[in-house]
Scaffold this active site. Structure first.
Site, mmCIF file in Angstrom:
data_model
loop_
_atom_site.group_PDB
_atom_site.id
_atom_site.type_symbol
_atom_site.label_atom_id
_atom_site.label_comp_id
_atom_site.label_asym_id
_atom_site.label_seq_id
_atom_site.Cartn_x
_atom_site.Cartn_y
_atom_site.Cartn_z
ATOM 1 N N GLN A 1 6.428 1.121 10.990
ATOM 2 C CA GLN A 1 7.377 0.065 11.405
ATOM 3 C C GLN A 1 7.283 -0.173 12.907
ATOM 4 O OE1 GLN A 1 11.268 1.450 10.152
ATOM 5 N NE2 GLN A 1 10.642 1.569 7.999
ATOM 6 N N GLY B 1 -8.906 1.971 6.610
ATOM 7 C CA GLY B 1 -10.289 1.535 6.405
ATOM 8 C C GLY B 1 -10.390 0.087 5.958
ATOM 9 N N ARG C 1 0.841 -1.190 0.000
ATOM 10 C CA ARG C 1 0.000 0.000 0.000
ATOM 11 C C ARG C 1 0.887 1.255 0.000
ATOM 12 N NH1 ARG C 1 -4.622 2.737 -1.002
ATOM 13 N NH2 ARG C 1 -5.096 4.224 0.646
ATOM 14 N N GLU D 1 -10.399 -20.100 31.313
ATOM 15 C CA GLU D 1 -9.301 -20.797 32.011
ATOM 16 C C GLU D 1 -8.656 -19.838 33.003
ATOM 17 O OE1 GLU D 1 -7.948 -24.090 31.886
ATOM 18 O OE2 GLU D 1 -9.799 -24.570 30.841
#
Ligand code: NAG
Ligand code: NAG
Ligand code: NAG
Length: 461
Positions: A125, A200, A105, A223
């Site tokens: 990052q 989005g 992207r 648990e």
């Protein structure tokens, strides 16, 4: 009756007076059971560690109550050890989606240049790559913990009644009660970060990140609620400290996760010594800091409990007043240290291919420093760190490691990703072309008129 479950009898309700005249009203329900005047035959008791004789006497094959306790605790750990591992499944899926998406992207960039992949941004990052490191660390840790549990379980099956078997039971219990919180919380936070990191597309249902997050969520609760479970771990650690003070025992456990506490006073004397960010990238730096941190929090928790008792509070009240900032933090620091310790040992282990050591070493260093970052206030409070330098070095090292790992990030998720049809998230497709699913098909023009006005009315995805 196919869709109904008969709830198993609860051992606490077992009658020691045999079967005669039992009247039972089994209630069938998917979600709850009601018992009224139910007597359950003595023979139904889950009697591995203790039984009730026909005359009502309690009998047990374990003479030493500590061993019996260890055995019972260890037997409860299977679920938690498994959840620690299960939670990583969803985290790895989410990371695969978010990191592949971030590498393809493109959005904005320096002036007058092409747009750059969002993974080139330091912020992106820093949001994702530490979770990638955590996934690798927890992958190894949960596997090794499972092997520990298997060793304990094998002993239990062979009816092993040694000291070591009981000690394993108690240690597994302490590990499972904190590894389950660490695993499920890391997944919860990591999946959420992945979700937001995809903009989005992250909440578009077909990309699955919402489902992954929801699927993981109950793991934080069943648990044993994570926060409540952590008390078991801090109790275990505090128990070692008081045994040392009281009887001068040597602190040493079957899986060696507490052995370092034997050097408790010396460790508390240590200080942070790294002077460059480079040095901080050695996992040994985080390991040393964690050992100090666990010792410090252990000492603080003990002090806090004693303080409250000396104010006349009973054991319940003293514990109630020592969880936040003390016992809870202690349990988390301990399990993070265990995870880091095992990852670090694995990086240099003989069976780790030499070619993989550099990248695994970077992941390990990043996991250590990033986890440690959440304890900075305590490290300063106790004087392990002083001045502005150490915090700055740790931050610089975290950013440098994220940047170094950025180019390997896609390969690192490819290594654990399932095939596309199982991942089932278009923006996470392995070929990086997944986002094309969201674009107009190549043949769209055949369905539109020549008039540009119509084309320009179409929303551009
Ligand atoms: C458990 O109960 C079964 C059936 O009553 C009995 O045969 C067995 O010896 C019991 N085991 C222990 C450990 O008490
Ligand atoms: C717990 O996590 C696993 C894997 O992330 C998931 O498959 C499971 O559905 C989760 N929740 C429950 C209730 O088991
Ligand atoms: C537990 O701690 C809270 C907060 O200090 C306090 O309000 C509460 O009274 C305590 N409960 C008991 C039973 O000690």
């Amino acid at each position: 009756m196919s869709s109904f479950t008969r709830i198993a009898p609860c051992p606490a309700l077992v009658s020691s007076r045999g079967r005669g005249g039992n009247r039972s009203f089994p209630i069938f329900s998917l979600s709850f059971a009601v018992f009224h005047n139910v007597r359950i035959p003595r023979e139904n008791l889950l009697n591995k560690t203790g039984d009730v004789a026909p005359d009502g006497r309690y009998v047990t094959p374990f003479k030493d109550p500590n061993k019996r306790f260890g055995e019972s605790l260890g037997a409860l750990s299977g679920g938690r050890v498994s959840i620690t591992r299960m939670a990583q499944v969803n985290l790895k899926l989410a990371l695969t989606v978010a990191i592949r998406f971030s590498a393809t992207r493109r959005q904005f960039g320096p002036p007058n240049t092409e747009e750059i992949p969002v993974l080139e941004y330091q912020l992106q990052q820093w949001r994702l790559i530490p979770y990638l490191a955590a996934a690798y660390a927890l992958e190894h840790f949960s596997k090794s913990l499972f092997m520990n549990f298997a060793e304990f379980q094998l002993g239990a099956m062979m009816k092993e009644k040694s000291e070591r078997q009981a000690d394993m039971g108690r240690e597994i219990h302490a590990l499972g009660c904190s590894s389950k919180p660490l695993g499920s919380w890391t997944a919860q936070r990591g999946i959420q970060e992945c979700r937001e990191a995809c903009g989005g597309h992250g909440y578009l249902a077909m990309n699955r990140l919402g489902d992954l997050r929801n699927d993981n969520d109950p793991n934080c609760t069943y648990e044993g609620d994570n926060n409540v479970l952590l008390q078991q771990t801090s109790n275990y650690l505090l128990g070692w400290l008081s045994a040392k003070h009281r009887d001068g025992v040597r602190i040493e456990s079957p899986f060696h996760t507490v052995d370092f506490l034997d050097h408790f006073p010396q460790i508390l004397e240590t200080k942070f010594t790294a002077t460059t960010a480079e040095q901080c990238m050695d996992p040994a730096v985080s390991l040393a800091a964690y050992r100090w941190l666990v010792c410090f929090l252990l000492d603080e928790s003990r002090r806090r409990l004693e303080e409250q008792r000396s104010e006349g509070k009973d054991d319940f009240e003293a514990r109630n007043g020592s969880q936040v900032y003390y016992c809870r933090s202690l349990a988390l620091a301990y399990i993070e240290l265990c995870c880091l310790q095992r990852f670090s040992a694995q990086v240099s282990a003989e069976d780790t291919p030499a070619g993989l050591r550099p990248v695994l070493g970077q992941l390990c260093a990043l996991y250590g420093l990033w986890s440690l970052s959440s304890h900075m206030a305590t490290l300063y409070q106790g004087g392990y760190l002083s001045g502005r330098k150490p915090n700055e070095l740790v931050q610089m090292a975290v950013l440098a490691l994220c940047s170094q790992l950025k180019d390997d990030a896609v390969a690192l998720v490819d290594a654990f990703a399932p095939p596309d049809f199982i991942l089932n998230s278009p923006i996470g497709n392995a070929d990086g072309q997944g986002h094309k699913v969201l674009e107009r098909p190549s043949w769209w023009k055949e369905f539109s008129s020549d008039k540009p006005a119509v084309g320009s009315l179409r929303p551009k995805l």
